[in-house]
Design a protein around this motif. Sequence first.
Motif, PDB file in Angstrom:
ATOM      1  N   GLN A 184       0.826  -1.202   0.000  1.00  0.00           N
ATOM      2  CA  GLN A 184       0.000   0.000   0.000  1.00  0.00           C
ATOM      3  C   GLN A 184       0.866   1.261   0.000  1.00  0.00           C
ATOM      4  O   GLN A 184       0.566   2.240  -0.688  1.00  0.00           O
ATOM      5  N   THR A 190      -2.794   4.846  -3.397  1.00  0.00           N
ATOM      6  CA  THR A 190      -3.155   4.894  -1.980  1.00  0.00           C
ATOM      7  C   THR A 190      -3.584   6.296  -1.589  1.00  0.00           C
ATOM      8  O   THR A 190      -2.906   7.278  -1.892  1.00  0.00           O
ATOM      9  N   THR A 191      -4.708   6.400  -0.907  1.00  0.00           N
ATOM     10  CA  THR A 191      -5.277   7.699  -0.541  1.00  0.00           C
ATOM     11  C   THR A 191      -4.664   8.243   0.745  1.00  0.00           C
ATOM     12  O   THR A 191      -3.988   7.517   1.487  1.00  0.00           O
ATOM     13  N   LYS A 192      -4.928   9.507   1.011  1.00  0.00           N
ATOM     14  CA  LYS A 192      -4.443  10.123   2.242  1.00  0.00           C
ATOM     15  C   LYS A 192      -4.974   9.380   3.462  1.00  0.00           C
ATOM     16  O   LYS A 192      -4.238   9.145   4.431  1.00  0.00           O
ATOM     17  N   GLU A 193      -6.242   9.028   3.420  1.00  0.00           N
ATOM     18  CA  GLU A 193      -6.841   8.324   4.550  1.00  0.00           C
ATOM     19  C   GLU A 193      -6.181   6.971   4.764  1.00  0.00           C
ATOM     20  O   GLU A 193      -5.961   6.533   5.901  1.00  0.00           O
ATOM     21  N   GLU A 194      -5.848   6.279   3.679  1.00  0.00           N
ATOM     22  CA  GLU A 194      -5.184   4.982   3.793  1.00  0.00           C
ATOM     23  C   GLU A 194      -3.758   5.128   4.322  1.00  0.00           C
ATOM     24  O   GLU A 194      -3.289   4.289   5.102  1.00  0.00           O
ATOM     25  N   GLN A 196      -2.741   7.543   6.337  1.00  0.00           N
ATOM     26  CA  GLN A 196      -2.888   7.857   7.752  1.00  0.00           C
ATOM     27  C   GLN A 196      -3.166   6.605   8.580  1.00  0.00           C
ATOM     28  O   GLN A 196      -2.686   6.479   9.710  1.00  0.00           O
ATOM     29  N   ALA A 197      -3.917   5.666   8.006  1.00  0.00           N
ATOM     30  CA  ALA A 197      -4.216   4.421   8.716  1.00  0.00           C
ATOM     31  C   ALA A 197      -2.969   3.560   8.908  1.00  0.00           C
ATOM     32  O   ALA A 197      -2.897   2.756   9.848  1.00  0.00           O
ATOM     33  N   LYS A 200       1.069   4.005  12.221  1.00  0.00           N
ATOM     34  CA  LYS A 200       0.811   3.543  13.584  1.00  0.00           C
ATOM     35  C   LYS A 200       1.938   2.610  14.015  1.00  0.00           C
ATOM     36  O   LYS A 200       2.648   2.037  13.171  1.00  0.00           O
TER      37      LYS A 200
END
Length: 247
Positions: A184, A190-194, A196-197, A200
């Motif tokens: 990913q 890959t999107t910004k939201e992905e 950010q996920a 971690k």
Amino acid sequence: MCYNLSAKQQLKALEKKYGVKFDQELARHGYYQVSGFAHPKLPVLTQERPQEFELMHWGLIPSWAKDEEKAIEFSNMALNAKAETIFEKPMFRNIIMNRRCILPVDGFYEWREIAKMKYPYYIFPKDGTLFTFGCIYDTWTNMATGELINSFSIVTTEANETMVMIHNSKKRMPLILDDEGWRQWIDPKTTKEEIQALLKPSVNEILSYYTISKDISHRNIDTNYPEIKNEVVYPEIDGKRVTGTLF
């Protein structure tokens, strides 16, 4: 933070894990231990060229650095990029969406502080394979010479439980991606939201670790040799061997 690592990978292990041919020439740029402040060239896979490894300097120089003096300053400042601010910092916010790369490593080194004494640890994959660090990169042109320099920064996150115990001063760790995660990370779709996920801490269960020789802490000792990763037991640390379990 992540300033010291081991990247002396076997070609077959790299090719098996990433499905990419690894040039023999790149294998010569391996280290049993290397500091980011030496700005070594290390092999990465990028969004732009995910089909082959290429060498980049560790220590990101933004494309807009005005001269060599600023480039050196930036490269020392940007060995790491904090996940929490990566979409905000001027050095990183314009490249996080389209200049991501991954760095394979055997393991990394951190120091634990106990009673004002520092004990070095080697942290490595429990499954005996490789860690995949999530990174970002940029290209800077030295206007004085015309040279193009590709460089990267290792993304870091807050520490997981294991790394809170080991890296107990800063409580940070590198962004370690699993097989789905690294694919990913270097996928342009890959999107910004992905993204950010993915920013971690890794799970504790993938990490093994033990204490090693304090020779690694001495600047006047060459520590780029296999035995630097050998376990050294310090009885004063709770009187226990510190080999992969929390206590």
